[in-house]
Design an enzyme around this catalytic site. Structure first.
Site, short mmCIF file in Angstrom:
data_model
loop_
_atom_site.label_atom_id
_atom_site.label_comp_id
_atom_site.label_asym_id
_atom_site.label_seq_id
_atom_site.Cartn_x
_atom_site.Cartn_y
_atom_site.Cartn_z
N HIS A 11 1.83 4.46 -2.86
CA HIS A 11 1.88 5.93 -2.70
C HIS A 11 3.26 6.46 -3.10
O HIS A 11 3.38 7.50 -3.76
CB HIS A 11 1.62 6.31 -1.23
CG HIS A 11 0.19 6.15 -0.80
ND1 HIS A 11 -0.87 6.62 -1.54
CD2 HIS A 11 -0.35 5.59 0.32
CE1 HIS A 11 -2.00 6.35 -0.90
NE2 HIS A 11 -1.71 5.72 0.22
N HIS B 128 0.84 -1.21 0.00
CA HIS B 128 0.00 0.00 0.00
C HIS B 128 0.88 1.26 0.00
O HIS B 128 0.73 2.14 -0.86
CB HIS B 128 -0.90 -0.02 1.25
CG HIS B 128 -1.85 1.13 1.34
ND1 HIS B 128 -3.17 1.02 0.99
CD2 HIS B 128 -1.67 2.41 1.76
CE1 HIS B 128 -3.77 2.19 1.19
NE2 HIS B 128 -2.87 3.06 1.64
N GLU B 129 1.80 1.36 0.96
CA GLU B 129 2.62 2.56 1.08
C GLU B 129 3.59 2.72 -0.10
O GLU B 129 3.87 3.84 -0.52
CB GLU B 129 3.41 2.56 2.41
CG GLU B 129 2.53 2.64 3.65
CD GLU B 129 1.57 3.82 3.66
OE1 GLU B 129 1.87 4.86 3.03
OE2 GLU B 129 0.50 3.70 4.28
N HIS C 70 3.68 6.56 -6.81
CA HIS C 70 2.87 7.66 -7.34
C HIS C 70 3.63 8.98 -7.17
O HIS C 70 3.73 9.79 -8.10
CB HIS C 70 1.53 7.69 -6.59
CG HIS C 70 0.47 8.49 -7.26
ND1 HIS C 70 -0.79 8.65 -6.72
CD2 HIS C 70 0.45 9.21 -8.41
CE1 HIS C 70 -1.52 9.41 -7.51
NE2 HIS C 70 -0.79 9.76 -8.54
#
Length: 595
Positions: A392, A388-389, A395
């Site tokens: 980010h 998940h992290e 991105h």
């Protein structure tokens, strides 16, 4: 799993390297003083901007100062989060925060000035200095707010009221983080100890039902006791938001919140309605949970315990990282290479150590690189948190690399897409490679519960916010009783009749900090639905969607979020992505039921 008694015990390779921002405190201090000097210079532009060259000089200087300020602030925050007990980094953070207030104050004149200009005057300034092309889109976008901005005097008055208007949120924060003391629970040695939030989430997964019930009662005890005080802060926060919406001439508080991202209110309403039209699979899962646990009555403290036992396994950080790389390989070799570099170049702080800030986050720093904080526990949850992290972080990396600074940042609306695409690819990889049926069941159960928390619960919260704001707009009373009656009805509606509600259930609204950031949580659900649509097409070998998604990651805020997502083939103004996500949930429940 190894536990670390101090930061010194953690291998260097598992600690981030803050030298990439500043190699010494002296360097940090030099930038701090440079910002102080520039803040004073920015103030001198007030009342002096009357041509294109001066307008450019102000905007250019403001961007340079903000870049330096982010470096100074982020360095202080990252240093402080490594050990919240250390006074030096905390004092740096306080110093940086005060500097941020000065910077905001020095530039606060600009928006009322800009919106006071005739558009023809702004056109003339932009023609006078071609360097303003860089800022042009932002300058014109500000004009969308023209009818919502007040006179200079009224704007100044509102800015002076800023602290008072944010008081309900701060008061709740103090109650929730500093003042609340949870009840006591029994530890493994039979002693009574005070419950903490960290203990609570672990105890909710305990096989022993009496321990779960005890933890549940201890957790809710202070919220029930303080229900009237918390209702007062929540009511004030909602009424403040409604009043500001009226003062600024928005049709409703909801539309005021959606305005910045240009999200039509139909997206919000469609999310709620489509979910409510498809709650049957949620009810089936609740019934299945009751049956699997073998209880006469399913209670709220039964909702987080895993339904498959004995298959938990240790996953070291190195193994977790490799599994993530394998799972994300459909995103292309460049994506994987950058991820490998993030690990070897020490962008990640991996281990839980005494005093370290809890949870996990990514902070992307323009011109430097992303920094990821973890508290890795060598388990399945930690593997998902990692994926998940790093979503980010990737991105941030792609947007910062491919966008000029002005459009490199991205909104929460799209942020959750990049992280959740990674999680969907990971669960598909793990299910495909599950070594036996029990482990497959365990993974399905994990994903269903994650789906429930990220999607259904957030939609329920979104509906609670919508209804409470509508009540305030009609000047109906908002108090502990009205909040509880509404929350209880929604909780039952979203979970189904298989769940027998506790007396405490209806006070769930009292513990949600997100309600003080109005109309925010719905973005978790829309992001989750969009990510599922994108990930499934990538897994089905859709090269066009993959290419469009790679472009999306590079887009920052170069367009409005709804438009950016449309380029990946996901149109959130239609019910389709929400319906597709809910169909997937139904399929997961079906498969879990059969297994």
């Amino acid at each position: 799993m190894k536990t670390y008694k101090s930061r010194e015990e953690v291998p260097e390779t598992e600690k981030w390297d803050l030298n990439d921002i500043y190699v010494s405190l002296e360097e940090w201090e030099r930038d701090y003083q440079k910002i102080e000097k520039n803040v004073a210079e920015l103030q001198t532009f007030d009342g002096k901007i009357n041509d294109g060259k001066t307008l450019y000089n102000f905007l250019h200087k403001e961007e340079l100062v903000e870049t330096l300020f982010k470096n100074v602030f982020v360095y202080a925050k990252l240093s402080g989060d490594l050990d919240t007990r250390e006074t030096l980094p905390q004092s740096l953070l306080e110093k940086a925060s005060q500097l941020g207030v000065k910077l905001n104050s020095a530039t606060s004149f600009f928006t009322p000035f800009l919106l006071g200009l005739e558009k023809s005057t702004l056109d003339k300034y932009i023609e006078e200095d071609s360097r303003l092309d860089y800022f042009k889109d932002d300058l014109y976008d500000a004009y969308r707010y023209k009818k919502h901005v007040l006179s200079k005097e009224k704007e100044e008055l509102l800015s002076q009221l800023g602290e008072s208007l944010s008081s309900p949120s701060r008061t709740f924060g103090m109650i929730n983080n500093a003042d609340i003391k949870f009840g006591e629970v029994t530890d493994d040695d039979g002693n009574k100890v005070e419950l903490t939030r960290g203990m609570y989430s672990k105890l909710m997964e305990e096989d022993d039902r009496s321990k779960r019930e005890e933890a549940y009662n201890a957790y809710y005890k202070p919220y029930v006791q303080l229900k009237n005080s918390i209702a007062s802060t929540l009511s004030a926060a909602i009424k403040n938001n409604v009043t500001l919406s009226k003062v600024r001439s928005y049709p409703s508080a909801l539309e005021k919140s959606l305005f910045a991202n240009k999200v039509p209110k139909e997206v919000y309403e469609n999310l709620i309605q489509t979910t409510k039209d498809n709650l049957q699979s949620m009810y089936r899962y609740t019934e299945l949970r009751k049956k699997t646990l073998g209880v006469n009555e399913l209670r709220q403290y039964d909702l987080a315990v895993p339904l498959v036992n004995g298959v938990k396994e240790d996953i070291s950080f190195d193994d977790a990282y490799q599994m993530m790389l394998d799972a994300l390989s459909p995103l292309g070799s460049d994506y994987i290479n950058v991820l490998q570099e993030m690990k070897s170049e020490r962008y990640i702080d991996v281990r839980e150590t005494p005093g370290k800030s809890s949870g996990a986050y990514n902070l992307g720093l323009y011109g430097i690189h992303p920094f990821v904080l973890l508290n890795h526990q060598d388990d399945l949850n930690s593997l998902f948190t990692l994926a998940h992290e790093m979503g980010h972080a990737m991105h941030s990396h792609y947007s910062n690399t491919h966008q000029p600074q002005i459009t490199a940042g991205y909104t929460i609306f799209v942020a959750e897409v990049a992280s959740t695409v990674n999680e969907v690819l990971l669960i598909n990889f793990l299910l495909k490679n599950a070594k036996n049926e029990e482990y497959r069941k365990y993974l399905l159960n994990h994903f269903i519960d994650q789906f429930k928390g990220t999607f259904f619960t957030q939609v329920m919260f979104a509906e609670f916010e919508k209804k409470t704001h509508e009540r305030a707009e009609k000047q109906e009373s908002l108090n502990a009783e009205s909040f509880s009656e509404l929350y209880e009805a929604l909780f039952q509606e979203y979970n189904g009749d298989s769940l027998v509600l506790e007396e405490q259930t209806k006070y769930g609204w009292a513990r949600i900090p997100h309600f003080y950031r109005p109309f925010y949580v719905y973005q978790y659900a829309t992001g989750f639905a969009a990510a599922i649509a994108i990930a499934n097409k990538i897994l089905n070998g859709d090269e066009e969607v993959l290419a469009n998604y790679q472009e999306f990651l590079k887009s920052g805020s170069s367009d409005y979020p709804i438009e950016l997502l449309k380029k990946t083939g996901v149109d959130l103004t239609s019910p389709e992505p929400i319906e597709d996500a809910l169909s997937l949930f139904a399929e997961l429940v079906d498969e879990f039921s059969k297994l």
